[in-house]
Design an enzyme around this catalytic site. Structure first.
Site, PDB file in Angstrom:
ATOM      1  N   GLY A  52      -3.437 -10.201  -0.176  1.00 11.26           N
ATOM      2  CA  GLY A  52      -2.391  -9.126   0.248  1.00 11.26           C
ATOM      3  C   GLY A  52      -1.854  -9.060   1.403  1.00 11.26           C
ATOM      4  CB  CYS A  53       0.999  -8.084   2.857  1.00  9.12           C
ATOM      5  SG  CYS A  53       1.340  -6.293   2.186  1.00  9.12           S
ATOM      6  CE1 TYR A  54      -0.283  -2.169   5.482  1.00  3.20           C
ATOM      7  CE2 TYR A  54      -0.258  -1.950   3.091  1.00  3.20           C
ATOM      8  CZ  TYR A  54       0.099  -1.432   4.412  1.00  3.20           C
ATOM      9  OH  TYR A  54       1.217  -0.570   4.495  1.00  3.20           O
TER      10      TYR A  54
END
Lengths: 355, 355, 355, 355
Positions: D156-158
């Site tokens: 995921g990006c986070y």
């Protein structure tokens, strides 16, 4: 004494009205039912109608900028300084002699500690005795003193959010959170940098971008710390990281505090609701709420939501305000209302503009 | 001769690389397979690594800014001027003596008519003989001359859209539209104003706002008019109204022309498609298309769509480009490729960034 | 008759208040001194407090959405329809029986020509007799009829700018401009597309982007044409190209018209100033001005500047408004004021929010 | 084995390429020198040329969307899933039978703990045995496993920002920070929400606004926690608050950790620089730096700056990335390069687009 002032209009002067806090003061004061705008100064723009610089004021403000010499500020009831740091303190004593009250939107009367002031603002203070009698203009924390003050240091935008977001946890020496290690992760719209022509504030620099800044130290940090210490009755350890966000107005502070073991049973939602129950401009939202900056755009309301992720020992307080209104000019008008015995929300009841 | 240059890398210097066309040149040239960046000048930033000012270049460009004196520009094969108007013409002759070719991204070599230049740019031209031998660097209209030129006047951003949007209608004295009354309603992103610290380009001024500007006269107007006259073989009447739009990059021109009665049977879609069939950077979109500026963001492509509302006698040509690429630095690299005998799209094949 | 209504508050209902024109109506009406908000309907959101959907209204609007059945709209003095096209006309006759006046912010009562309505909105009109008695709610052009109407078709946002920008040139059969070939190049903020969940209105699609749309035909085109014909007493040829611009609010129309040879001596600035001298919401700016959309943000003012580039035969009229206020909800309130005999600017004197 | 694949091009299929990670994959892969794009599927858009939906790809990608049935994905060397959660796991086993490698940009192969997966994604896992053999695709932390994996769960990006920002502090059981109480205050551009038509992602909702969201719990939280535990060899206490910021691309994470008393002498700047010295896509900036998201716009670089305000016991790590590149599609291509024995930065050397 102050209530007697209400029937006739308050004569208001503005020094340095060419910046964003200046035009915002004009927007609010031109609609204020108890105010008569009498003078606005700008040495550089002498003679220019205010509405030529700010066309939103066409039809609402007929004044022109004047030099301070022409402006007869000593005949005003109150003068707002929407100027760079250092201007208000240089003119304060002269105005006070004429019983003119002063509300400074810069930092000249925010910090009581002279040494800290001089360290951060790189100038000696021009009138320490005036400073000592001035009041820190955060109405919700300092109402009585403001009502009786001649000079107000209007709070910085970041301090307003951090202080109102933490006050219920710290006031009166409460033992609820670990005061050695509070974190304030703050996000500001670009208007907070003012109307100065600086590369970093250009559209092409600030748009579609985000950055932290002043991580090594920001002038609002000592201001927050001084007030937190007053609130808590002891020094408070704060990490403060401001961020620049691509929006015009709006400030959002995310505050993190560790709950003390002995306070884990506290109903923090109720604590905040009770603390601010009578405040017209602090809205403690229902449990679980997620405030948005646009919900206060162009209004004097500050919204707070209290979260406790997974019911753990960490408190997360979310605070949203319009940096130019509650964070600056609206708060200044709120101070004026209080100083002149008017209902505090006079002229400040605008509904936020959404979308 | 020029083809021989390809095997070894082209030595490139940039004068004045601190603005947006400068950093865009650096982005493109640092990825160009046939280029060796040898010098970049800035008197003010002497010694500062380029990537300190432009962190996107970290790891890609290792040069530091230098004063012009240190930069040894005379050893370059080509020098790009990403400077204010007036700089390139003051240095052109000295460089030409060393056989250095010149591509000026400002206006010094755009206008052939000296009187018009001096009227709009408020300065005498420093080297009229060089100007006379220079080429107007709009490749699609002027390919042969550019390939043989020593000095290029890289077109303005607005002229690029208007000229490519109108050329198929006017070239060779075609009698298709009423040339007395063409309207160019043009919209530009804020980066077109450059990286100068000016109030009008601040985020808080330009965001969430739209305005027309320079309605009384814009410097790109005489540039467009001169080239239109060359294209059409006669003066062309043009109304040109630029607008400032809250986006960083992107330019969109909406062109209105009345079709002459004798030309009402023309297949304008085919006319445009044929004209640009072999152009790598002009995309005539299918009939009915609506180009968006983001479809060319950070790419050298310019997209055109031809409309004829309700099949009437009015032609509406929509043109979209990235003002910093095809409207400035990308076009400059395209000119360089042509001048050095490289395939025209060398180093310019980036896909536009969407979203 | 109408003046008698002023002392007691006007009971107002809103049908379909979940969109942007709905929340804007609520912002304006909740501050209107002569209005009592009595009901707001949404079948989908029945029971939800309005301020849960629109937190800017917290503390200002205490109503909850209701189904139309519960809302007792027939007891209102006036009902605003902030609904999709087709809703108002389906409920108009029932409300009129109870003497409830109707202001429709959709298109049901904008077009008098039934055939045109049905062609563009793809539905038969539900109540042609009501339509025939309705008034087109552009106050500045139609004041008398509006004051006496029971049903108002509130104008579209684009038509408001184009009609007010052209009216002084066309009214009363004036022979000033070539009416066969007027161009309206219009730019709208994204809120004009409403609060519908559509890909094209997503932030990541519309931000940092510009495009023309509906070049083949937009529903506001026949509305403008019908009104222009009424104004001019003859058909007017109009090319209308709308563009989508990355701002929330704001509409800017650039109008181009060729001055007839016999009218070249006209003082167009004076013409516009005189025409709108008594209008509280139309601001004809001084000669040479460049209006900005932000100068009217969140206000009901529309600003006009008249230009004649190089003193030639082409007129360029610049018009700026807030599409949600003068272009929709503010204009609707202005209509209400007129219908109920109130001063036209009651509740509409907010200063625009800048920056 | 893998090196043998390099000479001939890697045949790549994309499932579900209509979202933002899909178009970003297409932008990157269409410029990748070792890739042959062979198929892209969308059941809904079957037959539509990809460049009709994404005009930036005109001239670069000639494929049309196909139904999965027609796409012959089993003949690809690798298939990227740019689909909603749950799709990749339903097709993984069938593809693996044909020796097709899989890179899933959704969450199907991110969480090893099945119970956690099912709790957060509300679906049973379709192929636990495949999950067990998959690799978590954060190259800098998991290079060896990825190189040998058949199936990659792209992070995921986070999590990418938080994990790379904390790894040097936690890896190998280091005792440097208080692991019970780490705070990740994360800010994301709106493209992180995808191309779904949702009200909250509309321009008029998200522009000029900031809010925290998912404070009660975000799906990336368990993903981060699982990986932090792997890194640290023990559970790590993390408070994670994501915020939505009005920019298209860009993610900025501000990480706060208390330094343990015994680690106060650590040179954290050196620690980070050494850890990432050989990483092509992690840029540890010089001490005191303030990364900006635009400095990585459209590039695969992630920038880190390490701060210690006033030299105290609190560490502040600033991390910037483009959420669609290093946070999604660029990282996926980086994984592919590693799986196929290519130099890791093949096709990923684009300079970030600034301004």
């Amino acid at each position: 004494m102050t209530t007697a002032a209400a029937p006739s209009r308050i004569k208001v002067g503005i020094v340095g009205g060419t910046g964003y806090t200046g035009v915002e003061l004009l927007r609010l004061l031109s609609q204020h039912p108890q105010v008569e705008l009498t003078a606005i100064t700008s040495r550089k723009e002498d003679g220019m109608p205010v509405s030529d610089m700010y066309p939103n004021l066409r039809g609402h403000v007929n004044l022109a900028f004047q030099t301070p010499e022409k402006a007869a500020l000593e005949q005003c009831d109150v003068v707002f300084f929407a100027t760079p740091h250092g201007v208000a303190m240089s003119q304060a004593e002269a105005l006070l002699k004429h019983k003119v009250r002063i509300i400074d939107l810069a930092a000249d009367f925010r910090l009581q500690d002279l040494q800290v002031f001089e360290q951060w603002y790189k100038m000696p203070h021009a009138c320490p005795p005036v400073l000592r009698q001035s009041a820190y203009g955060l109405v919700e924390l300092n109402r009585e003193k403001i009502a009786n003050a001649q000079v107000i240091g209007n709070p910085g935008c970041y301090p307003t959010t951090v202080l109102l977001g933490l006050a219920p946890l710290l006031e009166g020496g409460k033992k609820l959170i670990d005061t050695s290690n509070i974190i304030a992760d703050c996000k500001s719209g670009v208007s907070g940098a003012g109307r100065k022509a600086e590369v970093g504030s250009l559209f092409s620099e600030a748009s579609d971008n985000l950055k932290a800044y002043a991580v090594r130290g920001h002038r609002h940090h000592p201001e927050i710390s001084e007030q937190l210490q007053i609130l808590a009755g002891q020094p408070v350890g704060l990490i403060f990281v401001p961020h620049l966000v691509p929006m015009i107005r709006g400030m959002f502070s995310t505050l993190y505090a560790r709950i003390l073991p002995e306070a884990l049973d506290t109903d923090f939602q109720a604590l905040f609701e009770e603390r601010y129950a009578d405040e017209p401009f602090v809205d403690v939202m229902p449990a679980g709420s997620l405030p948005e900056t646009r919900s206060v755009r162009a209004s004097n309301v500050l919204r707070i939501a209290v979260h406790r992720p997974e019911g753990g020992n960490q408190l997360v307080v979310l605070v949203a305000q319009d940096n130019l209104v509650k964070g600056a000019s609206g708060q200044a008008v709120q101070n004026m209302n209080l100083m002149f015995g008017l209902p505090e929300s006079t002229g400040l009841t605008q509904v936020a503009v959404l979308p």
